[in-house]
Each structure stands twice: as C-alpha cells, then as structure tokens.
Motif scaffolding. Structure first.
Motif, short mmCIF file in Angstrom:
data_model
loop_
_atom_site.label_atom_id
_atom_site.label_comp_id
_atom_site.label_asym_id
_atom_site.label_seq_id
_atom_site.Cartn_x
_atom_site.Cartn_y
_atom_site.Cartn_z
N ASN A 141 1.19 -1.33 -0.08
CA ASN A 141 0.17 0.23 0.08
C ASN A 141 1.23 1.11 -0.08
OD1 ASN A 141 -2.05 -1.30 0.41
ND2 ASN A 141 -2.19 -1.69 2.06
N ARG A 142 0.29 2.17 -0.57
CA ARG A 142 0.63 3.38 -0.27
C ARG A 142 0.05 4.55 0.33
NH1 ARG A 142 2.52 4.49 -7.19
NH2 ARG A 142 0.61 5.83 -6.59
N ILE A 143 1.16 5.47 0.65
CA ILE A 143 0.66 6.69 0.99
C ILE A 143 1.68 8.24 -0.05
CG2 ILE A 143 1.03 8.68 3.67
CD1 ILE A 143 0.92 6.25 5.01
N ILE A 144 0.97 8.61 -0.03
CA ILE A 144 1.69 9.82 -1.41
C ILE A 144 2.09 11.12 -0.51
CG2 ILE A 144 1.79 11.95 -3.11
CD1 ILE A 144 0.37 9.40 -4.70
N PHE A 145 3.46 11.52 -0.18
CA PHE A 145 3.73 13.02 0.87
C PHE A 145 3.13 14.06 -0.55
CE2 PHE A 145 4.82 15.30 3.50
CZ PHE A 145 5.07 15.27 5.24
N ALA A 146 2.66 14.88 0.25
CA ALA A 146 2.73 16.59 -1.23
C ALA A 146 3.67 16.81 -0.88
CB ALA A 146 1.20 17.07 -0.77
N ILE A 152 -4.01 16.02 -3.47
CA ILE A 152 -3.08 14.63 -3.65
C ILE A 152 -4.19 13.61 -3.38
CG2 ILE A 152 -1.42 13.23 -3.25
CD1 ILE A 152 -0.66 16.34 -4.77
N MET A 153 -4.98 13.59 -2.52
CA MET A 153 -6.24 12.60 -2.25
C MET A 153 -7.09 12.60 -3.36
SD MET A 153 -9.29 11.51 -1.14
CE MET A 153 -10.07 13.21 0.01
N GLU A 154 -7.62 13.89 -3.66
CA GLU A 154 -8.69 13.76 -4.97
C GLU A 154 -8.27 13.22 -5.72
OE1 GLU A 154 -10.11 17.52 -3.86
OE2 GLU A 154 -12.25 16.80 -2.48
N MET A 155 -6.23 13.87 -6.56
CA MET A 155 -6.19 12.78 -7.53
C MET A 155 -5.94 12.15 -7.52
SD MET A 155 -2.99 16.21 -8.85
CE MET A 155 -2.41 15.70 -9.99
N THR A 156 -5.84 11.40 -6.95
CA THR A 156 -4.80 9.92 -6.60
C THR A 156 -6.04 8.65 -6.65
OG1 THR A 156 -4.02 9.77 -4.49
CG2 THR A 156 -3.02 11.14 -6.82
N GLY A 157 -6.78 9.27 -5.07
CA GLY A 157 -7.71 8.31 -5.08
C GLY A 157 -7.02 7.58 -4.06
N GLU A 158 -6.31 7.95 -3.50
CA GLU A 158 -4.52 7.20 -2.57
C GLU A 158 -5.03 7.80 -1.21
OE1 GLU A 158 -1.55 4.64 -3.56
OE2 GLU A 158 -1.79 6.20 -5.77
N PHE A 203 -7.71 11.07 3.71
CA PHE A 203 -8.76 9.43 3.18
C PHE A 203 -9.36 9.68 2.19
CE2 PHE A 203 -6.73 8.25 7.23
CZ PHE A 203 -6.47 6.91 7.50
N PRO A 204 -9.56 7.98 1.15
CA PRO A 204 -10.18 8.51 -0.33
C PRO A 204 -11.58 8.64 0.55
CG PRO A 204 -8.28 7.45 -0.50
CD PRO A 204 -8.41 7.21 1.41
N ASP A 205 -12.40 8.31 1.95
CA ASP A 205 -13.54 8.26 2.45
C ASP A 205 -13.45 9.27 2.41
OD1 ASP A 205 -12.66 8.39 4.83
OD2 ASP A 205 -12.83 6.76 5.89
N GLY A 206 -13.17 10.80 2.80
CA GLY A 206 -13.15 11.69 2.52
C GLY A 206 -12.77 12.02 4.63
N ARG A 207 -12.54 11.44 5.15
CA ARG A 207 -11.57 11.54 6.63
C ARG A 207 -10.39 12.51 6.36
NH1 ARG A 207 -10.95 6.65 10.02
NH2 ARG A 207 -10.40 5.74 7.53
#
Length: 197
Positions: free
Chosen positions: A2-7, A58-64, A127-131
C-alpha cells in the motif's frame, strides 16, 4: 504494498519523513515519485489550512491516502514572521542564504531572550473516504548570531538550541527527528495511522 503519497517535492523533507515513517507497512512516495507534477495553491492563512489543502488535493487526484505538511518559522521579534509564508518569504526563488541573513540582521544586537523563535509543523492526512485529520508539532528555540551547520535545510542553520549548544543544522538527523517540529508532528501522525490503517 500500500502507498501513501506525501505532498512535497522537497528531498530534504522526504529524507526526514521516510526515517520517521519507516516502520509503517506502507510505501511513502513524494509527489514526484508518484508522477504528480502540479503546483498546489496554498492560500490558507494557517499552517492547518495549508496542510489540509495540499493533502486533500493529492488524495482527490489519486484516490490514495495523502499526507501533507505545512511548516514554518515564527520569529517573535518579527511579529511571528515569516510564519505561514516561510517558504515564499522574500520571494518564491530567494535562496535560504539570503533569507537567513535577512532574519539575522533583523535581530542583530538583541539579547538572547528577545530572539525567541519556534518552528511549527502541522501534518494533515486525507483518506479517500473523506476523513481528514491533523497533528501538530512545535520546536522552541532562538535565532542564533551566525549561520552554522550543514545538516537540515531552510532556516535550520540560524535556529539556535541552547540545550544542545548548537543550531538545528548541527544536530544529527537522528537527534533532530526526536526533538523537531516535524518529528513531533510525524510521530503523532504515525501513531494515529497505526490505529486507523
């Protein structure tokens, strides 16, 4: 994995981030490593607002899952400037040598207690679920009298730590990660992520 993207695209920052988040079972990527090349407009007025803007984008762009930090230096004798504008202080492309010299000039001749300053860091996780949640770290110190030290980056060479008798740019990366604003905020975030992931 699993990945986490750091902006961030800041390699100095990514080095610190990877050291601290190494024991999470996630691959932590910079925007560049994730193939993202955008300029995020940081138009918040607080560290929290800017960190959330970056993580959410970044979350909205990637879904991650995305992490972002916003951090800066507050110099009390300068009315807490440069603050949220630390990276853009004196212009986007002004070198830190010039910025650091300018700040040293602003506090020149002041006694140590009037040179108080702090680094502040807020980390946001989207988080992708909006949290979305944030953690904060504060690193108290003083503006020194000279530029000193090769470790760290940005304003580290002028940030004097009486308890260590050196600037934060003279601390080892390991020591700095324990006491720094980013270290504190990231360690808090890591504990939160361990509960949630």
């Amino acid at each position: 994995m699993n990945r986490i993207i750091f902006a961030t695209g800041n390699e100095g920052k990514m080095k610190e981030i990877r050291m601290i988040l190494a024991d999470l079972d996630y691959q932590v990527l910079s925007m560049k490593e994730a193939g993202i090349d955008i300029d995020i407009v940081e138009d918040g007025t607080t560290f929290e607002e800017n960190a959330i803007i970056k993580a959410r984008t970044i979350m909205e762009m990637t879904g991650e899952i995305a992490l972002a930090d916003d951090s800066g230096l507050e110099v009390d004798a300068m009315d807490k400037a440069p603050g949220v504008y630390s990276a853009r202080f004196m212009g986007e492309n002004t070198s830190y040598d010039i910025k650091n010299k300018y700040i040293l000039d602003q506090v020149k001749g002041l006694p140590l207690e009037k040179r108080s300053a702090r680094f502040v860091c807020v980390i946001a996780c989207a988080f992708p679920d909006g949290r979305i949640f944030t953690t904060k770290g504060i690193f108290e110190g003083f503006i020194g009298e000279d530029i000193a030290g090769e470790n760290g980056f940005g304003y580290d060479p002028i940030f004097w730590l009486p308890e260590f008798g050196c600037t934060s740019a003279e601390l080892s990366p390991e020591d700095k990660n324990v006491v720094s604003h980013r270290g504190k905020a990231l360690n808090s975030m890591k504990e939160k992520l361990k509960e949630l992931l």
